[in-house]
Design an enzyme around this catalytic site. Structure first.
Site, PDB file in Angstrom:
ATOM      1  N   GLU A  62       0.833  -1.200   0.000  1.00 57.87           N
ATOM      2  CA  GLU A  62       0.000   0.000   0.000  1.00 57.87           C
ATOM      3  C   GLU A  62       0.870   1.253   0.000  1.00 57.87           C
ATOM      4  O   GLU A  62       0.615   2.208  -0.750  1.00 57.87           O
ATOM      5  CB  GLU A  62      -0.926   0.014   1.211  1.00 57.87           C
ATOM      6  CG  GLU A  62      -1.851   1.228   1.225  1.00 57.87           C
ATOM      7  CD  GLU A  62      -2.570   1.430   2.551  1.00 57.87           C
ATOM      8  OE1 GLU A  62      -3.788   1.660   2.533  1.00 57.87           O
ATOM      9  OE2 GLU A  62      -1.890   1.365   3.605  1.00 57.87           O
ATOM     10  N   TRP A  84      -8.380  -2.163  -0.229  1.00 55.70           N
ATOM     11  CA  TRP A  84      -9.155  -1.029  -0.738  1.00 55.70           C
ATOM     12  C   TRP A  84     -10.308  -1.461  -1.640  1.00 55.70           C
ATOM     13  O   TRP A  84     -10.952  -0.621  -2.277  1.00 55.70           O
ATOM     14  CB  TRP A  84      -8.242  -0.075  -1.516  1.00 55.70           C
ATOM     15  CG  TRP A  84      -7.425   0.840  -0.654  1.00 55.70           C
ATOM     16  CD1 TRP A  84      -6.223   0.583  -0.075  1.00 55.70           C
ATOM     17  CD2 TRP A  84      -7.754   2.178  -0.274  1.00 55.70           C
ATOM     18  NE1 TRP A  84      -5.770   1.670   0.631  1.00 55.70           N
ATOM     19  CE2 TRP A  84      -6.701   2.671   0.528  1.00 55.70           C
ATOM     20  CE3 TRP A  84      -8.839   3.015  -0.552  1.00 55.70           C
ATOM     21  CZ2 TRP A  84      -6.691   3.956   1.059  1.00 55.70           C
ATOM     22  CZ3 TRP A  84      -8.832   4.299  -0.025  1.00 55.70           C
ATOM     23  CH2 TRP A  84      -7.771   4.753   0.780  1.00 55.70           C
ATOM     24  N   TYR A 148      -4.661   9.322  -1.687  1.00 57.59           N
ATOM     25  CA  TYR A 148      -3.319   9.656  -1.218  1.00 57.59           C
ATOM     26  C   TYR A 148      -2.276   9.785  -2.319  1.00 57.59           C
ATOM     27  O   TYR A 148      -1.536  10.763  -2.368  1.00 57.59           O
ATOM     28  CB  TYR A 148      -2.857   8.610  -0.202  1.00 57.59           C
ATOM     29  CG  TYR A 148      -3.729   8.512   1.007  1.00 57.59           C
ATOM     30  CD1 TYR A 148      -3.630   9.435   2.054  1.00 57.59           C
ATOM     31  CD2 TYR A 148      -4.674   7.498   1.124  1.00 57.59           C
ATOM     32  CE1 TYR A 148      -4.435   9.357   3.170  1.00 57.59           C
ATOM     33  CE2 TYR A 148      -5.501   7.411   2.228  1.00 57.59           C
ATOM     34  CZ  TYR A 148      -5.376   8.332   3.261  1.00 57.59           C
ATOM     35  OH  TYR A 148      -6.188   8.250   4.349  1.00 57.59           O
ATOM     36  N   ARG A 181       8.520  23.954   7.563  1.00 52.74           N
ATOM     37  CA  ARG A 181       7.474  23.892   6.536  1.00 52.74           C
ATOM     38  C   ARG A 181       7.486  22.564   5.773  1.00 52.74           C
ATOM     39  O   ARG A 181       6.909  22.470   4.698  1.00 52.74           O
ATOM     40  CB  ARG A 181       7.673  25.047   5.553  1.00 52.74           C
ATOM     41  CG  ARG A 181       7.625  26.410   6.228  1.00 52.74           C
ATOM     42  CD  ARG A 181       7.913  27.533   5.238  1.00 52.74           C
ATOM     43  NE  ARG A 181       7.908  28.834   5.916  1.00 52.74           N
ATOM     44  CZ  ARG A 181       8.133  29.990   5.305  1.00 52.74           C
ATOM     45  NH1 ARG A 181       8.395  30.001   4.000  1.00 52.74           N
ATOM     46  NH2 ARG A 181       8.113  31.121   5.992  1.00 52.74           N
ATOM     47  N   CYS A 200      -8.044   9.676   5.714  1.00 52.68           N
ATOM     48  CA  CYS A 200      -8.075   9.610   7.180  1.00 52.68           C
ATOM     49  C   CYS A 200      -6.786  10.184   7.742  1.00 52.68           C
ATOM     50  O   CYS A 200      -6.807  10.982   8.670  1.00 52.68           O
ATOM     51  CB  CYS A 200      -8.261   8.172   7.641  1.00 52.68           C
ATOM     52  SG  CYS A 200      -9.880   7.475   7.260  1.00 52.68           S
ATOM     53  N   ARG A 220      -7.413  12.329  11.022  1.00 57.59           N
ATOM     54  CA  ARG A 220      -8.716  12.844  11.440  1.00 57.59           C
ATOM     55  C   ARG A 220      -9.589  11.769  12.042  1.00 57.59           C
ATOM     56  O   ARG A 220     -10.450  12.017  12.893  1.00 57.59           O
ATOM     57  CB  ARG A 220      -9.442  13.477  10.245  1.00 57.59           C
ATOM     58  CG  ARG A 220      -9.833  12.471   9.173  1.00 57.59           C
ATOM     59  CD  ARG A 220     -10.768  13.022   8.121  1.00 57.59           C
ATOM     60  NE  ARG A 220     -11.055  12.016   7.117  1.00 57.59           N
ATOM     61  CZ  ARG A 220     -12.028  11.104   7.215  1.00 57.59           C
ATOM     62  NH1 ARG A 220     -12.809  11.078   8.287  1.00 57.59           N
ATOM     63  NH2 ARG A 220     -12.211  10.216   6.256  1.00 57.59           N
ATOM     64  N   GLY A 222      -9.501   7.447  13.209  1.00 57.23           N
ATOM     65  CA  GLY A 222      -8.691   6.257  13.407  1.00 57.23           C
ATOM     66  C   GLY A 222      -9.491   5.077  13.913  1.00 57.23           C
ATOM     67  O   GLY A 222     -10.023   5.102  15.023  1.00 57.23           O
ATOM     68  N   ASP A 223      -9.605   4.036  13.080  1.00 57.63           N
ATOM     69  CA  ASP A 223     -10.213   2.761  13.462  1.00 57.63           C
ATOM     70  C   ASP A 223      -9.163   1.986  14.250  1.00 57.63           C
ATOM     71  O   ASP A 223      -8.226   1.420  13.684  1.00 57.63           O
ATOM     72  CB  ASP A 223     -10.632   2.021  12.178  1.00 57.63           C
ATOM     73  CG  ASP A 223     -11.045   0.569  12.391  1.00 57.63           C
ATOM     74  OD1 ASP A 223     -11.011   0.087  13.537  1.00 57.63           O
ATOM     75  OD2 ASP A 223     -11.396  -0.095  11.390  1.00 57.63           O
ATOM     76  N   ASN A 231      -1.626   2.077  10.026  1.00 58.35           N
ATOM     77  CA  ASN A 231      -1.135   3.450   9.905  1.00 58.35           C
ATOM     78  C   ASN A 231       0.184   3.633  10.652  1.00 58.35           C
ATOM     79  O   ASN A 231       1.098   4.296  10.155  1.00 58.35           O
ATOM     80  CB  ASN A 231      -2.170   4.439  10.433  1.00 58.35           C
ATOM     81  CG  ASN A 231      -3.525   4.312   9.782  1.00 58.35           C
ATOM     82  OD1 ASN A 231      -4.559   4.363  10.460  1.00 58.35           O
ATOM     83  ND2 ASN A 231      -3.570   4.116   8.469  1.00 58.35           N
ATOM     84  N   HIS A 261     -11.480   5.746  17.521  1.00 59.87           N
ATOM     85  CA  HIS A 261     -12.674   4.973  17.857  1.00 59.87           C
ATOM     86  C   HIS A 261     -12.467   3.462  17.721  1.00 59.87           C
ATOM     87  O   HIS A 261     -11.638   2.997  16.943  1.00 59.87           O
ATOM     88  CB  HIS A 261     -13.853   5.407  16.974  1.00 59.87           C
ATOM     89  CG  HIS A 261     -13.539   5.402  15.511  1.00 59.87           C
ATOM     90  ND1 HIS A 261     -13.061   6.516  14.860  1.00 59.87           N
ATOM     91  CD2 HIS A 261     -13.629   4.427  14.569  1.00 59.87           C
ATOM     92  CE1 HIS A 261     -12.865   6.231  13.582  1.00 59.87           C
ATOM     93  NE2 HIS A 261     -13.199   4.973  13.376  1.00 59.87           N
ATOM     94  N   TYR A 263     -14.922   0.347  16.789  1.00 61.53           N
ATOM     95  CA  TYR A 263     -16.261  -0.028  16.324  1.00 61.53           C
ATOM     96  C   TYR A 263     -16.871  -1.022  17.300  1.00 61.53           C
ATOM     97  O   TYR A 263     -16.168  -1.845  17.903  1.00 61.53           O
ATOM     98  CB  TYR A 263     -16.190  -0.633  14.924  1.00 61.53           C
ATOM     99  CG  TYR A 263     -16.045   0.402  13.838  1.00 61.53           C
ATOM    100  CD1 TYR A 263     -17.135   1.173  13.423  1.00 61.53           C
ATOM    101  CD2 TYR A 263     -14.823   0.640  13.219  1.00 61.53           C
ATOM    102  CE1 TYR A 263     -17.014   2.131  12.434  1.00 61.53           C
ATOM    103  CE2 TYR A 263     -14.680   1.600  12.227  1.00 61.53           C
ATOM    104  CZ  TYR A 263     -15.788   2.344  11.849  1.00 61.53           C
ATOM    105  OH  TYR A 263     -15.665   3.300  10.866  1.00 61.53           O
ATOM    106  N   ALA A 317     -15.666  -1.742   8.467  1.00 64.28           N
ATOM    107  CA  ALA A 317     -16.900  -0.954   8.307  1.00 64.28           C
ATOM    108  C   ALA A 317     -16.768  -0.118   7.044  1.00 64.28           C
ATOM    109  O   ALA A 317     -15.771   0.577   6.854  1.00 64.28           O
ATOM    110  CB  ALA A 317     -17.122  -0.063   9.528  1.00 64.28           C
TER     111      ALA A 317
END
Length: 318
Positions: A62, A84, A148, A181, A200, A220, A222-223, A231, A261, A263, A317
């Protein structure tokens, strides 16, 4: 002792015991908290979880796909990576082009109806096979939009040009390592509506100090059970690849989560994982003959001494 894995296990435990129930886009439901940071010292081993088996081949294929600017799942499927597939498959079966058995609400039906699950798996297999074998079909149905790979390598400018953010940031590390920067963004508001899944992991920043390269990611969403382990390893690998190219050592990977979170259909899996004792962290091997991050292939990246507990399965999910 595995201090890096303890960072992840503390996150899972914290959200499990202190998170609050929250509805979500998928209709599955979550236990969630907002705002959490983990710090992984890459000198203390590679942060691939050992309390369950995490397939590193999927992580590296990936990441290589991102690095090469890919946005079509054909590249992944050719390397037996299906992570994916669900999003383009959903778009296909909801279109007029699909003529097979009814796939309405397959996201939920596959979890509760064993007979339907067999039908769903067969149709998804046919879809994946056709993506691999039929370039025209893959071009139409295998695309994920400007996800991405497109944002990292081909950010669209208003004047019609493009920005290769990945090449740019590597050049900044080489020439102005003191810069504040050195940022790569995947969140392009103009493209978000057309993406199969808006990014994400939205933005990452590099930092050089004392001959070491560190990376901080803002994610933003995260499962925690399925996504976050990928990740962590992916950005630790990215940091290591860029560090090697720039003649630096890997420093820290710092992981900031927005909505972190679990699930509701992963609660028992997280509890099982938290009851397991971590093994010693594995180590990362990168082909010493490769210089540029853009030259690596699957065989040039390996994990060594990876001792782990068994797999723990959980449905994604959608």
């Amino acid at each position: 002792m595995n201090p890096n894995e303890e960072q992840y296990l503390k996150l899972a435990s914290y959200v499990l015991h202190h998170g609050h129930k929250k509805a979500d886009r998928t209709g599955t439901g979550t236990i969630s908290t907002f705002g959490y940071q983990m710090r992984f010292d890459l000198s203390k081993g590679f942060p691939l979880l050992t309390t369950k088996f995490v397939p590193f081949r999927l992580i590296k294929s990936e990441l290589l796909w991102f690095i090469h600017g890919g946005t079509n799942i054909r590249y992944l499927l050719q390397r037996n990576n299906h992570i994916w597939v669900e999003w383009p498959f959903k778009r296909y079966v909801e279109s007029d082009a699909y003529q097979g058995p009814d796939m309405t609400n397959f996201e939920k039906r596959r979890l509760t109806d064993p007979d339907f699950r067999k039908v769903y798996l067969h149709q998804k297999h046919l879809f994946c096979r056709r993506i691999i074998d039929d370039k025209a079909f893959a071009k139409k149905w295998g695309t994920l939009g400007n996800v991405y790979g497109a944002q990292w390598r081909h950010w669209q400018k208003r004047n019609g040009g493009q920005i290769d953010q990945l090449k740019w940031v590597i050049n900044k590390v080489r020439k102005t390592p003191f810069s504040r920067r050195m940022i790569v963004s995947a969140w392009n508001p103009e493209d978000v509506p057309s993406m199969a899944l808006p990014p994400c992991h939205t933005l990452w920043q590099l930092y050089v100090n004392d001959g070491k390269l560190s990376c901080q990611l803002y994610q933003r969403s995260g499962d925690i059970f399925l996504g976050v382990p990928f990740n962590i390893a992916s950005y630790a690998l990215l940091t290591s690849l860029i560090a090697k190219e720039c003649g630096l050592k890997p420093g820290y990977f710092i992981h900031d989560l927005g909505d972190a979170h679990i699930y509701l259909n992963h609660i028992s899996q997280i509890r099982e994982q938290l009851n397991r004792k971590p093994y010693k962290a594995p180590t990362l091997w990168l082909n010493p003959k490769k210089r540029s991050i853009f030259d690596y292939d699957m065989d040039d990246i390996k994990i060594e001494n990876y001792h782990h507990h068994s797999k723990i399965r959980g449905a994604v999910a959608i």
